[in-house]
Scaffold this motif. Structure first.
Motif, mmCIF file in Angstrom:
data_model
loop_
_atom_site.group_PDB
_atom_site.id
_atom_site.type_symbol
_atom_site.label_atom_id
_atom_site.label_comp_id
_atom_site.label_asym_id
_atom_site.label_seq_id
_atom_site.Cartn_x
_atom_site.Cartn_y
_atom_site.Cartn_z
ATOM 1 N N SER A 281 0.720 -1.154 -0.027
ATOM 2 C CA SER A 281 -0.121 -0.001 -0.016
ATOM 3 C C SER A 281 0.861 1.213 0.131
ATOM 4 N N VAL A 307 -7.313 -1.992 5.553
ATOM 5 C CA VAL A 307 -7.540 -0.483 5.303
ATOM 6 C C VAL A 307 -6.606 0.208 4.808
ATOM 7 N N SER A 310 -7.105 -0.058 1.105
ATOM 8 C CA SER A 310 -8.062 0.783 0.595
ATOM 9 C C SER A 310 -7.721 2.351 0.557
ATOM 10 N N GLN A 311 -6.765 2.641 1.522
ATOM 11 C CA GLN A 311 -6.263 4.129 1.554
ATOM 12 C C GLN A 311 -5.607 4.484 0.486
ATOM 13 N N MET A 313 -5.920 3.437 -2.468
ATOM 14 C CA MET A 313 -6.840 3.421 -3.798
ATOM 15 C C MET A 313 -7.196 5.030 -3.892
ATOM 16 N N LYS A 314 -7.384 5.720 -2.785
ATOM 17 C CA LYS A 314 -7.702 7.057 -2.838
ATOM 18 C C LYS A 314 -6.745 7.936 -3.362
ATOM 19 N N THR A 333 -12.562 -2.338 8.163
ATOM 20 C CA THR A 333 -12.367 -2.834 6.746
ATOM 21 C C THR A 333 -13.485 -2.710 6.032
ATOM 22 N N ALA A 336 -14.484 0.879 5.192
ATOM 23 C CA ALA A 336 -13.432 1.423 4.048
ATOM 24 C C ALA A 336 -13.946 1.120 2.887
ATOM 25 N N TYR A 337 -14.253 -0.161 2.623
ATOM 26 C CA TYR A 337 -14.473 -0.951 1.036
ATOM 27 C C TYR A 337 -15.902 -0.410 0.867
ATOM 28 N N LEU A 340 -15.382 3.150 -0.486
ATOM 29 C CA LEU A 340 -14.912 3.026 -1.784
ATOM 30 C C LEU A 340 -15.958 2.926 -2.858
ATOM 31 N N LEU A 346 -14.416 2.653 -6.163
ATOM 32 C CA LEU A 346 -14.124 1.272 -6.788
ATOM 33 C C LEU A 346 -15.753 0.765 -7.191
ATOM 34 N N THR A 351 -14.319 -5.714 -7.629
ATOM 35 C CA THR A 351 -13.734 -6.170 -6.588
ATOM 36 C C THR A 351 -14.745 -7.483 -6.221
#
Length: 402
Positions: A281, A307, A310-311, A313-314, A333, A336-337, A340, A346, A351
């Motif tokens: 990440s 997490v 996921s961060q 991806m921002k 988690t 967070a998703y 997104l 996302l 996914t």
């Protein structure tokens, strides 16, 4: 023999459909689907005798350029008739012989026939051609210049043939995708990764490499990563179902800082845990802008690591597909998703999880999306080759079929 031979009703039904299609005057070629695991219509599996009849018919048919006979009963005798078809039918570019009980002798016949054909895509998956058959296929690649995709997964290849493929691919300029999944390897020295690493430094054509179930550990992954500093053409790397841990992610994260060609990485069914996910990440957040899809399914990652991914991806707008099912979800988690997906960062078909709410708490459910969900099978209903279930092949389209 042809007159006394009882015609397989399934074969007759498919050939009748093809005849109807060809009467319409189609410009594009037809792929004949004779897969033995088709559950929508009654199937009597194709035997070697049936294939003999089929080869006699197809060698005169200019419309058919693809043949899918997966999950049938061709065996080594059927392989002989496959060879006869390849010698006569020069329009054929796709051939799927997956799981047909073809052994080393049949593998040898097919490999020798490929020295001079127009075939571009060949799947031998699950036929136990063993080390002997694998050596003939490696020798064939020294001569053949038309084949672009070769799948020898689950074929019981030995160390000798895996090394032979790695050696041949340093020179072969035609192969774009190769699958060497689940060879039978003994010992802990990971010689295969040393040779494949050397090949990746020399090869300038290979786009897709599958190395599932190679018993690969961190040392083996380091061999591949060292090669990827010098490789500028590989776009899809599949190292799922190995023994890679968090330490291996240090090497992968480092190479991703400078590598600008890798677009799809499959790390499913390893054990990278929180630390490994954090290494990735960090690189994805600050350095890498080429990776489009990452699968970390079943990697013993907990909330902290998930997490962190996921961060990333921002800040990283290139990473569009991520697969996380089989890890340890906590509420952070799930939230967070869910965020997104809700914000549109996302897409739901990019996914393998879908959020739902119960009593004010967010949870994640599994969705049948992935990089290669339909590698071994196709669904009974719906589109067989849809992008959401086979995103790896959609993002890096080396072959026209799975």
């Amino acid at each position: 023999m042809e007159k006394s031979q009882k015609i397989n009703p399934f074969l007759l039904h498919i050939l009748h459909e093809v005849d109807e299609e060809s009467k319409k005057g189609l410009e594009k070629g037809i792929t004949l689907n004779l897969s033995g695991n088709n559950r929508l219509i009654p199937v009597e599996r194709v035997t070697s005798e049936d294939f003999w009849i089929l080869s006699r018919i197809l060698k005169k048919n200019p419309y058919v350029n693809g043949l899918d006979v997966r999950y049938n009963l061709l065996k080594d005798v059927g392989a002989y008739y496959v060879v006869k078809l390849l010698q006569k039918q020069h329009n054929l570019i796709y051939l799927n012989l997956m799981f047909n009980d073809i052994g080393p002798e049949g593998g040898e016949l097919i490999a020798k026939a490929l020295h001079n054909t127009t075939l571009k895509y060949l799947r031998m998956t699950g036929n136990k051609i063993e080390n002997k058959g694998g050596m003939f296929f490696a020798a064939m690649l020294q001569i053949n210049s038309s084949l672009e995709t070769l799948d020898l997964g689950d074929c019981d290849l030995g160390m000798q043939s895996v090394i032979a493929f790695a050696t041949v691919l340093t020179q072969n300029q035609a192969i774009k995708g190769i699958n060497l999944n689940r060879p039978i390897l003994y010992g802990e020295q990971e010689e295969s990764t040393v040779h494949i690493g050397h090949m990746l430094k020399e090869n300038h054509c290979l786009v897709e490499l599958h190395m599932c179930k190679h018993n690969m550990k961190n040392c083996g992954l380091k061999q591949l990563c060292d090669a990827l500093y010098l490789n500028s053409n590989l776009r899809y790397l599949d190292v799922s179902c190995n023994r890679i841990t968090r330490d291996g992610m240090v090497f992968l994260a480092d190479v991703l800082r400078s590598n600008t060609t890798l677009e799809v990485i499959d790390l499913s069914f390893n054990r990278i845990e929180n630390a490994g996910a954090s290494y990735l990440s960090e690189t994805l957040s600050s350095h890498n802008r080429s990776l489009k899809a990452l699968s970390v399914v079943s990697n013993n990652i907990e909330g902290e690591g998930l997490v962190a991914l996921s961060q990333s991806m921002k800040t990283n707008i290139t990473l569009s597909h991520i697969y996380i099912w089989g890890n340890k979800f906590d509420e952070a988690t799930c939230v967070a998703y869910s965020d997104l997906i809700d914000t549109g960062r996302l897409k739901p078909d990019s996914t393998d999880v879908e959020p739902f709410v119960v009593d004010g708490h967010v949870y994640l459910a599994e969705v049948s999306n992935g990089l290669k969900k339909h590698y071994y099978w196709t669904p009974t209903y719906g589109e067989a080759y849809n992008h959401s279930s086979n995103a790896g092949f959609a993002l890096v389209p080396v072959g026209q079929h799975l």
